[in-house]
Design a protein around this motif. Structure first.
Motif, mmCIF file in Angstrom:
data_model
loop_
_atom_site.group_PDB
_atom_site.id
_atom_site.type_symbol
_atom_site.label_atom_id
_atom_site.label_comp_id
_atom_site.label_asym_id
_atom_site.label_seq_id
_atom_site.Cartn_x
_atom_site.Cartn_y
_atom_site.Cartn_z
ATOM 1 N N GLU A 21 0.850 -1.202 0.000
ATOM 2 C CA GLU A 21 0.000 0.000 0.000
ATOM 3 C C GLU A 21 0.887 1.254 0.000
ATOM 4 O O GLU A 21 1.967 1.242 0.625
ATOM 5 C CB GLU A 21 -0.885 0.031 1.251
ATOM 6 N N PRO A 22 0.425 2.345 -0.619
ATOM 7 C CA PRO A 22 1.253 3.554 -0.687
ATOM 8 C C PRO A 22 1.754 4.035 0.685
ATOM 9 O O PRO A 22 2.919 4.415 0.822
ATOM 10 C CB PRO A 22 0.313 4.590 -1.314
ATOM 11 N N ASP A 23 0.875 3.992 1.723
ATOM 12 C CA ASP A 23 1.341 4.476 3.029
ATOM 13 C C ASP A 23 2.390 3.536 3.620
ATOM 14 O O ASP A 23 3.303 3.966 4.324
ATOM 15 C CB ASP A 23 0.156 4.675 4.002
ATOM 16 N N ALA A 39 10.423 5.132 -2.579
ATOM 17 C CA ALA A 39 9.768 4.507 -3.746
ATOM 18 C C ALA A 39 10.168 3.042 -3.839
ATOM 19 O O ALA A 39 10.731 2.612 -4.851
ATOM 20 C CB ALA A 39 10.157 5.262 -5.017
#
Ligand code: 2HG
Ligand code: ZN
Length: 464
Positions: A21-23, A39
């Motif tokens: 997930e991005p978080d 990233a």
């Protein structure tokens, strides 16, 4: 964006816990430096050594770079994943595996927080003496990867001194059991010591057997206010002659101002330029040796004011003034220096460093603090609010080149205890000779021929 390498990893290791997930990528892709945009490809959270081995075997086969990850409290970018790497977090591997009362050793998984190691040692009537403010968040694996120091090095030494054995998984997924807790072992290269301070470039530490020490003596905590930097070493020398020091830490008024603004209580009615906080073995706050040592320093005019903690709670308050500095400065995005020279070279080095920084940082707020008894200074330059982060870092980098030159002239190091990571990489050559760096490269290539372990950290691969 979907990456086919994740399908390959999932099918190779169906039971592996993966975070995407991005978080989660943001959280696991950065450390305390906050200079790079995280990233990572994904975050692998293995539950045991066999899974770590399997992940590394997969990464080697696929040529996927891996960033080993502990508590990510590092200050040199050693655990940053900003280029599509797979983060290999050891956070689920935090079991205390064994205590041996005869060896006085504790065996723990690498993701065990430092504080949990300290508590486990205390529960057995002993101590694990490496200690610093990030104790609750940092992990023993990360401590080993940077040979972490902290506030008790003066008395007990760095992490290296306390590692009796460690298990290291190589890039190929091989498990090396290094030194196996032995006190004596004269059987060739000590690969354990190569792994310590290797910043995850030679393998992933999965387990450590740590030596424990007898519990510390009862201590008194003192805070002294000093008129100038010049007397700092004299006070250190005088106290060291008269007392058994467990810690001797200094900070400047600039550092104190920020800690006070962050909610700490002012120790004295008026401000002073420099402060030291000291833990010394003592029967209590009225120990005559303590009072004699204090009286001597006051008579010499080295101490303007002082307080001895009368209770444990007050001792913690005094220590907060020192230990709260990093957190209090963090909102100002400080540029951090972590330099060291031999203790005997400190007075000359400090005089030149002060002159150099005064010239190059006119009008900047600079907070000096650290482990003067180890020859280790932390110099934090605070970002002026009006200056953009990139311009600030560029400016500081140029000044660091001068500081690194000064460190080199005094035969010191550009990183005493925070590691090289990404932040100090350009200055490694001021501390290590070209021949030494060539040997380090050869060692790295021997253990990780494909260069998948923490690439870009410590030094760049040779240009082909
Ligand atoms: C300390 O001694 C740590 O408190 C952090 O090494 C130092 O924030 C720093 O520059
Ligand atoms: Zn420090």
């Amino acid at each position: 964006m979907h990456d086919p390498r994740l399908d390959s990893l999932r099918s190779a290791l169906p039971g592996l816990r993966l975070a995407t997930e991005p978080d989660e990528l943001l959280h696991y892709g950065r450390d305390w430096t906050r200079r790079w945009t995280p990233a990572p490809l994904a975050v692998a959270l293995p539950g045991d050594t066999r899974e770590v081995q399997a992940v590394l075997r997969w990464a080697s086969d696929e040529g996927v770079p891996v960033v080993p990850s502990g508590g990510r409290t590092g200050l040199s970018g050693g655990a940053v994943a900003a280029n599509g790497e797979l983060v290999l977090s050891l956070e689920r591997m935090r079991r205390v595996l064994a205590f041996d009362p005869v060896d006085r050793s504790l065996t723990v998984e690498a993701g065990t927080p430092l504080e949990a190691v300290q508590e486990a040692a205390r529960a057995h009537g002993l101590q694990y003496p490496v200690d610093f403010a990030a104790r609750g968040s940092c992990t023993i694996g990360g401590n080993i990867a940077t040979n972490a120091g902290g506030i008790r090095v003066l008395r007990y030494g760095n992490t290296r001194e306390w590692v009796a054995g460690l298990k290291l998984v190589t890039a190929a997924g091989e498990l090396l059991d290094l030194n196996r807790g032995l006190v004596k072992n004269s059987s060739g290269y000590d690969l354990r010591h190569l792994a310590i301070a290797s910043e995850g470039t030679l393998g992933v530490v999965v387990e450590a057997t740590l030596r424990l020490a007898p519990p510390p003596p009862p201590v008194a905590t003192l805070l002294l206010a000093l008129p100038s930097f010049d007397v700092l070493m004299q006070v250190f020398q005088a106290l060291r002659e008269r007392l058994s020091l467990e810690a001797f830490e200094f900070f400047t008024d600039v550092a104190l101002r920020h800690v006070l603004a962050h909610g700490a209580q002012a120790p004295f009615d008026t401000g002073h330029p420099y402060y030291v906080v000291v833990d010394a073995a003592a029967v209590g706050p009225d120990d005559p040796h303590l009072l004699d040592a204090f009286a001597h320093c006051a008579e010499q005019g080295w101490v303007e004011d002082g307080v001895v903690a009368q209770s444990h709670a007050q001792a913690l308050q005094l220590w907060r003034l020192r230990e709260g500095i990093t957190e209090a400065l963090a909102p100002h995005l400080p540029y951090k220096n972590d330099v060291a020279v031999r203790v005997s070279a400190m007075p000359a080095f400090i005089a030149e460093a002060q002159a150099l920084l005064a010239t190059h940082y006119p009008g900047f707020e600079v907070a000096w603090f650290g482990h003067i008894g180890d020859g280790n200074l932390h110099i934090n330059v605070l970002k002026p609010a009006a200056l953009e982060q990139d311009a600030f870092v560029e400016r500081c980098g140029a000044v660091t080149a001068h500081l690194a030159g000064l460190v080199e002239r005094h035969a010191g190091t550009i990183s005493a205890e925070h590691g090289i990571g990404l932040v100090k990489k350009p200055y490694l050559g001021c501390t290590r000779s070209a021949a030494e760096i060539a040997v380090m490269r050869a060692v790295r290539a021997a253990l990780d021929p494909a260069g998948i372990l923490n690439p870009g950290k410590l030094f760049d691969p040779p240009s082909r």
